[in-house]
Scaffold this motif. Sequence first.
Motif, PDB file in Angstrom:
ATOM      1  N   ALA A 104      67.961  54.190  21.247  1.00 45.79           N
ATOM      2  CA  ALA A 104      67.654  55.615  21.027  1.00 45.79           C
ATOM      3  C   ALA A 104      67.791  55.965  19.548  1.00 45.79           C
ATOM      4  O   ALA A 104      66.947  56.671  18.974  1.00 45.79           O
ATOM      5  CB  ALA A 104      68.586  56.487  21.866  1.00 45.79           C
ATOM      6  N   PHE A 105      68.837  55.451  18.912  1.00 41.22           N
ATOM      7  CA  PHE A 105      69.041  55.732  17.494  1.00 41.22           C
ATOM      8  C   PHE A 105      67.938  55.077  16.658  1.00 41.22           C
ATOM      9  O   PHE A 105      67.377  55.698  15.744  1.00 41.22           O
ATOM     10  CB  PHE A 105      70.420  55.237  17.029  1.00 41.22           C
ATOM     11  CG  PHE A 105      70.667  55.521  15.579  1.00 41.22           C
ATOM     12  CD1 PHE A 105      71.101  56.767  15.173  1.00 41.22           C
ATOM     13  CD2 PHE A 105      70.424  54.551  14.608  1.00 41.22           C
ATOM     14  CE1 PHE A 105      71.298  57.060  13.825  1.00 41.22           C
ATOM     15  CE2 PHE A 105      70.616  54.827  13.259  1.00 41.22           C
ATOM     16  CZ  PHE A 105      71.058  56.086  12.865  1.00 41.22           C
ATOM     17  N   ALA A 106      67.622  53.828  16.973  1.00 37.38           N
ATOM     18  CA  ALA A 106      66.607  53.082  16.219  1.00 37.38           C
ATOM     19  C   ALA A 106      65.268  53.827  16.230  1.00 37.38           C
ATOM     20  O   ALA A 106      64.622  53.989  15.195  1.00 37.38           O
ATOM     21  CB  ALA A 106      66.441  51.681  16.814  1.00 37.38           C
ATOM     22  N   ARG A 107      64.892  54.275  17.425  1.00 38.61           N
ATOM     23  CA  ARG A 107      63.609  54.962  17.566  1.00 38.61           C
ATOM     24  C   ARG A 107      63.599  56.246  16.743  1.00 38.61           C
ATOM     25  O   ARG A 107      62.656  56.525  16.007  1.00 38.61           O
ATOM     26  CB  ARG A 107      63.393  55.280  19.054  1.00 38.61           C
ATOM     27  CG  ARG A 107      61.991  55.536  19.458  1.00 38.61           C
ATOM     28  CD  ARG A 107      61.813  55.399  20.956  1.00 38.61           C
ATOM     29  NE  ARG A 107      62.798  56.223  21.690  1.00 38.61           N
ATOM     30  CZ  ARG A 107      63.057  56.073  22.988  1.00 38.61           C
ATOM     31  NH1 ARG A 107      62.456  55.134  23.688  1.00 38.61           N
ATOM     32  NH2 ARG A 107      63.920  56.861  23.575  1.00 38.61           N
ATOM     33  N   ALA A 108      64.685  57.017  16.848  1.00 42.10           N
ATOM     34  CA  ALA A 108      64.756  58.309  16.145  1.00 42.10           C
ATOM     35  C   ALA A 108      64.792  58.105  14.629  1.00 42.10           C
ATOM     36  O   ALA A 108      64.077  58.775  13.873  1.00 42.10           O
ATOM     37  CB  ALA A 108      65.996  59.064  16.612  1.00 42.10           C
ATOM     38  N   PHE A 109      65.609  57.165  14.192  1.00 39.18           N
ATOM     39  CA  PHE A 109      65.802  56.974  12.752  1.00 39.18           C
ATOM     40  C   PHE A 109      64.536  56.407  12.091  1.00 39.18           C
ATOM     41  O   PHE A 109      64.108  56.884  11.031  1.00 39.18           O
ATOM     42  CB  PHE A 109      67.003  56.062  12.505  1.00 39.18           C
ATOM     43  CG  PHE A 109      67.408  55.980  11.063  1.00 39.18           C
ATOM     44  CD1 PHE A 109      68.181  56.972  10.479  1.00 39.18           C
ATOM     45  CD2 PHE A 109      67.006  54.907  10.277  1.00 39.18           C
ATOM     46  CE1 PHE A 109      68.547  56.910   9.139  1.00 39.18           C
ATOM     47  CE2 PHE A 109      67.366  54.824   8.936  1.00 39.18           C
ATOM     48  CZ  PHE A 109      68.145  55.826   8.366  1.00 39.18           C
ATOM     49  N   SER A 110      63.914  55.405  12.734  1.00 34.54           N
ATOM     50  CA  SER A 110      62.684  54.818  12.181  1.00 34.54           C
ATOM     51  C   SER A 110      61.597  55.873  12.029  1.00 34.54           C
ATOM     52  O   SER A 110      60.887  55.912  11.020  1.00 34.54           O
ATOM     53  CB  SER A 110      62.152  53.714  13.101  1.00 34.54           C
ATOM     54  OG  SER A 110      63.036  52.640  13.100  1.00 34.54           O
TER      55      SER A 110
END
Length: 253
Positions: A68-74
């Motif tokens: 979830a973090f990876a998707r949001a941050f990218s």
Amino acid sequence: MAYPGTVLFDLDGTLVPVDMDFFYKAYVKEVSTCFASIVPPDAFREALLESTYEMISDLNPAVTNHEAFARAFSRRVGRPWQEVWPVFQNFYQNDFGRLRRLVPENPHARTVVTKVLESGWEIVLATNAIFPEVAIRERMRWVSIDDLPWKYITTLDNMHYCKPHLQYYEEILSILKLDPSTCVMVGNDVEEDMIAQKLGMRTFLVEDFLIERGGSGLKPDGKGKLPDLLPFLTQLAENDSSDESANVAPGSA
Ligand SMILES: [Mg+2]
């Protein structure tokens, strides 16, 4: 008999003596420096904060906190995760430890957790699952509790939910096959930690770095400084065994 069962400990502000707002600012400053060649510091700070909120709000059971973090941050920084994750990893492995200078010693952490173990309880580190294990282990070392026999440590990678969502606590119960009536959640944050009582866990509020936003209506079963947890647990176990003997019918012994 429910006790001794399992004690779930929060980390920051509970075992690690730190005001999280103060620590988080220093952390963001350090990590933004590592990203300077990829994302300007102001944009980085905003992306980190908003992606963290997005991860915390994501209640999809098929998506880990890391995903979830990876998707949001990218999406926010416009860079692929394969490019930015190694920068985070490098920061956690090489630079995160410098933040120790902001954290005083806490001799009570190891003493209290060790005594809890000696009294027959199992222990779980229920720190909000927003950091990778390497950063959690580092903070555990700061208060000398990293080598203790933790049954589970919640991390960015092994959890699908964050505090203050009840799903976070339900996931721990499910992974460890625990009955909530045998558990005690210990933390310094009324809304994030004491909410575990809604599932039937007992709760103990550590007040040294108390966080209370108000209006939650959550009342802990016990509160005080960290060492006050020990008499609280003893009392729980004693009440429990006297309940048990009260249930024995006269003459059945
Ligand atoms: Mg805390």
